[in-house]
Write a protein that holds these residues in place. Structure first.
Motif, PDB file in Angstrom:
ATOM      1  N   ARG A   1      21.610  -3.044  22.738  1.00 39.18           N
ATOM      2  CA  ARG A   1      20.235  -2.633  22.467  1.00 39.18           C
ATOM      3  C   ARG A   1      20.083  -2.008  21.080  1.00 39.18           C
ATOM      4  N   ASN A   2      20.998  -1.132  20.695  1.00 35.97           N
ATOM      5  CA  ASN A   2      20.893  -0.462  19.404  1.00 35.97           C
ATOM      6  C   ASN A   2      20.916  -1.445  18.245  1.00 35.97           C
ATOM      7  N   HIS A   3      21.741  -2.477  18.387  1.00 34.72           N
ATOM      8  CA  HIS A   3      21.847  -3.492  17.339  1.00 34.72           C
ATOM      9  C   HIS A   3      20.533  -4.268  17.215  1.00 34.72           C
ATOM     10  N   ILE A   4      19.954  -4.622  18.350  1.00 29.54           N
ATOM     11  CA  ILE A   4      18.702  -5.369  18.341  1.00 29.54           C
ATOM     12  C   ILE A   4      17.566  -4.517  17.786  1.00 29.54           C
ATOM     13  N   VAL A   5      17.523  -3.233  18.181  1.00 28.05           N
ATOM     14  CA  VAL A   5      16.490  -2.329  17.672  1.00 28.05           C
ATOM     15  C   VAL A   5      16.571  -2.202  16.151  1.00 28.05           C
ATOM     16  N   LYS A   6      17.791  -2.118  15.636  1.00 25.90           N
ATOM     17  CA  LYS A   6      17.964  -2.018  14.192  1.00 25.90           C
ATOM     18  C   LYS A   6      17.426  -3.267  13.494  1.00 25.90           C
ATOM     19  N   ALA A   7      17.699  -4.430  14.085  1.00 26.85           N
ATOM     20  CA  ALA A   7      17.208  -5.682  13.502  1.00 26.85           C
ATOM     21  C   ALA A   7      15.678  -5.705  13.497  1.00 26.85           C
ATOM     22  N   ILE A   8      15.078  -5.231  14.569  1.00 26.14           N
ATOM     23  CA  ILE A   8      13.609  -5.190  14.647  1.00 26.14           C
ATOM     24  C   ILE A   8      13.045  -4.255  13.584  1.00 26.14           C
ATOM     25  N   GLU A   9      13.696  -3.112  13.400  1.00 26.39           N
ATOM     26  CA  GLU A   9      13.240  -2.155  12.394  1.00 26.39           C
ATOM     27  C   GLU A   9      13.322  -2.730  10.981  1.00 26.39           C
ATOM     28  N   LEU A  10      14.277  -3.625  10.761  1.00 24.82           N
ATOM     29  CA  LEU A  10      14.429  -4.252   9.452  1.00 24.82           C
ATOM     30  C   LEU A  10      13.420  -5.376   9.222  1.00 24.82           C
ATOM     31  N   GLY A  11      12.728  -5.779  10.299  1.00 31.52           N
ATOM     32  CA  GLY A  11      11.699  -6.803  10.150  1.00 31.52           C
ATOM     33  C   GLY A  11      12.110  -8.187  10.613  1.00 31.52           C
ATOM     34  N   VAL A  12      13.081  -8.268  11.524  1.00 31.07           N
ATOM     35  CA  VAL A  12      13.512  -9.576  12.006  1.00 31.07           C
ATOM     36  C   VAL A  12      12.415 -10.221  12.855  1.00 31.07           C
ATOM     37  N   SER A  13      12.342 -11.545  12.828  1.00 34.24           N
ATOM     38  CA  SER A  13      11.346 -12.272  13.624  1.00 34.24           C
ATOM     39  C   SER A  13      11.844 -12.527  15.036  1.00 34.24           C
ATOM     40  N   ASP A  14      13.140 -12.767  15.172  1.00 36.23           N
ATOM     41  CA  ASP A  14      13.732 -13.023  16.480  1.00 36.23           C
ATOM     42  C   ASP A  14      15.222 -12.775  16.379  1.00 36.23           C
ATOM     43  N   TYR A  15      15.891 -12.738  17.534  1.00 38.15           N
ATOM     44  CA  TYR A  15      17.297 -12.375  17.604  1.00 38.15           C
ATOM     45  C   TYR A  15      18.004 -13.351  18.538  1.00 38.15           C
ATOM     46  N   LEU A  16      19.161 -13.865  18.100  1.00 39.99           N
ATOM     47  CA  LEU A  16      19.924 -14.830  18.886  1.00 39.99           C
ATOM     48  C   LEU A  16      21.356 -14.337  19.009  1.00 39.99           C
ATOM     49  N   SER A  17      21.808 -14.135  20.242  1.00 43.14           N
ATOM     50  CA  SER A  17      23.157 -13.605  20.465  1.00 43.14           C
ATOM     51  C   SER A  17      24.179 -14.727  20.566  1.00 43.14           C
ATOM     52  N   LYS A  18      25.328 -14.544  19.913  1.00 43.08           N
ATOM     53  CA  LYS A  18      26.458 -15.453  20.061  1.00 43.08           C
ATOM     54  C   LYS A  18      27.232 -15.077  21.309  1.00 43.08           C
ATOM     55  N   PRO A  19      27.778 -16.062  22.021  1.00 41.61           N
ATOM     56  CA  PRO A  19      27.613 -17.508  21.806  1.00 41.61           C
ATOM     57  C   PRO A  19      26.289 -17.967  22.397  1.00 41.61           C
ATOM     58  N   PHE A  20      25.681 -18.976  21.779  1.00 38.38           N
ATOM     59  CA  PHE A  20      24.378 -19.449  22.228  1.00 38.38           C
ATOM     60  C   PHE A  20      24.440 -20.945  22.509  1.00 38.38           C
ATOM     61  N   SER A  21      23.533 -21.393  23.352  1.00 34.39           N
ATOM     62  CA  SER A  21      23.454 -22.816  23.680  1.00 34.39           C
ATOM     63  C   SER A  21      22.486 -23.505  22.740  1.00 34.39           C
ATOM     64  N   ALA A  22      22.496 -24.825  22.746  1.00 36.28           N
ATOM     65  CA  ALA A  22      21.554 -25.588  21.923  1.00 36.28           C
ATOM     66  C   ALA A  22      20.122 -25.290  22.343  1.00 36.28           C
ATOM     67  N   GLU A  23      19.907 -25.162  23.658  1.00 40.88           N
ATOM     68  CA  GLU A  23      18.556 -24.883  24.160  1.00 40.88           C
ATOM     69  C   GLU A  23      18.026 -23.561  23.617  1.00 40.88           C
ATOM     70  N   GLU A  24      18.870 -22.532  23.626  1.00 43.99           N
ATOM     71  CA  GLU A  24      18.445 -21.221  23.129  1.00 43.99           C
ATOM     72  C   GLU A  24      18.120 -21.277  21.647  1.00 43.99           C
ATOM     73  N   LEU A  25      18.969 -21.944  20.878  1.00 42.04           N
ATOM     74  CA  LEU A  25      18.738 -22.077  19.442  1.00 42.04           C
ATOM     75  C   LEU A  25      17.424 -22.779  19.151  1.00 42.04           C
ATOM     76  N   LEU A  26      17.236 -23.960  19.750  1.00 38.49           N
ATOM     77  CA  LEU A  26      16.058 -24.766  19.451  1.00 38.49           C
ATOM     78  C   LEU A  26      14.770 -24.109  19.935  1.00 38.49           C
ATOM     79  N   LYS A  27      14.830 -23.434  21.059  1.00 34.05           N
ATOM     80  CA  LYS A  27      13.645 -22.751  21.578  1.00 34.05           C
ATOM     81  C   LYS A  27      13.148 -21.714  20.585  1.00 34.05           C
TER      82      LYS A  27
END
Length: 292
Positions: free
Chosen positions: A90-116
């Motif tokens: 959670r802390n990592h994702i919150v930091k990304a949001i504070e920096l202005g990220v549009s979305d967040y994708l966690s590794k490892p990810f599937s093709a479906e998650e990436l393309l969505k």
């Protein structure tokens, strides 16, 4: 005008997988890539991009530093930016949001998650690319990586038969919580440590490390119905003796085989080849290997 996407990751394997999936699903897409944030910015000096996919942990300039710089650029402050990381806390994702990220994708990810996530951000940005219909999405991103390495000549792999009693009389299974057998003591002596393997779709396996280098890890894990396949993305969390985890290491399944010379073996041998190009992770792994 063609959609232009920037892919940033220090691991060539990950960049190749992402590029293959995007090209398969977005007709005419133009993809540029870079191994770190500094070279990504150099790519953006002479050309605009419609979407940025960036790893978080990279040498020279991290994804967080790249995001902060992009958000301060007048011509790129609103460019969709998807952060990719093996850290999904959670802390990592919150930091990304504070920096202005549009979305967040966690590794490892599937093709479906990436393309969505890619199509969602392109739509928000007013880009509506035509989608090419193919079987790449249902096969998953690991199969796309096979195509990258073999030129599209990946062979089908038959699923292993489900054993009636997967852990019966398995000497190796003693390492993984099964009933000890005659040779269990010998096998335990060869064990070097423990780790958690994480794959897409929230699949997690505990494993016993047999050998490790800066390039790969050879380990044993229990056989199950949802085993990973060759070239599947993997995140390795190596456990230290004090119960803490080392820095997460990104890799892929290099080989997988039966743990014993019998069809009903309850243990599989798996080799994970690391793909990170991070000096800090190399140093951490070196210290761990020296203590093994």
């Amino acid at each position: 005008m063609a959609i232009r996407i920037l892919v940033v990751d220090d691991a060539t394997f990950i960049r190749d997988m992402i590029k293959k999936q995007l090209r398969d699903k977005i007709p005419g897409v133009e993809i540029i890539d870079a191994p770190d944030g500094a070279r990504a910015l150099a790519q953006m000096k002479n050309q605009s991009v419609d979407l940025i996919l960036s790893d978080w942990e990279m040498p020279n300039m991290t994804g967080a530093e790249l995001l902060s710089t992009v958000r301060a650029m007048p011509n790129a402050e609103k460019t969709p930016f998807i952060m990719i990381s093996s850290r999904g806390d959670r802390n990592h994702i919150v930091k990304a949001i504070e920096l202005g990220v549009s979305d967040y994708l966690s590794k490892p990810f599937s093709a479906e998650e990436l393309l969505k996530k890619v199509f969602k951000q392109l739509k928000i940005a007013g880009k509506n690319p035509a989608q090419r219909v193919s079987g790449a999405t249902t096969q998953g991103i690991a199969f796309a990586s096979v195509d990258v390495l073999t030129g599209g000549r990946a062979e089908a792999v038959a699923a292993a038969p489900k054993p009636a009693n997967p852990f019966a009389n398995s000497s190796a299974s003693a390492l993984l919580g099964g009933k000890p057998a005659v040779k269990a003591v010998e096998t335990t002596k060869a064990a070097k440590g423990k780790a958690q393997l994480r794959f897409s779709n929230n699949r997690t396996f505990s494993c016993v490390i047999r050998e490790m280098s800066l390039q790969l890890m050879n380990c044993l894990m229990q056989r199950s119905d949802d085993l990973p396949g060759l070239f599947d993305q993997a995140v390795v969390d190596i456990e230290t003796g004090d119960g803490n985890n080392l820095a997460r290491v990104n890799g892929y399944v290099h080989s997988i085989q039966a743990g014993e010379n019998r069809p009903d073996t309850g243990v599989v041998k798996i080799v994970i080849r690391f793909v990170d190009n991070d000096a800090e992770k190399f140093e951490t792994l070196s210290k761990y290997i020296a203590q093994m």
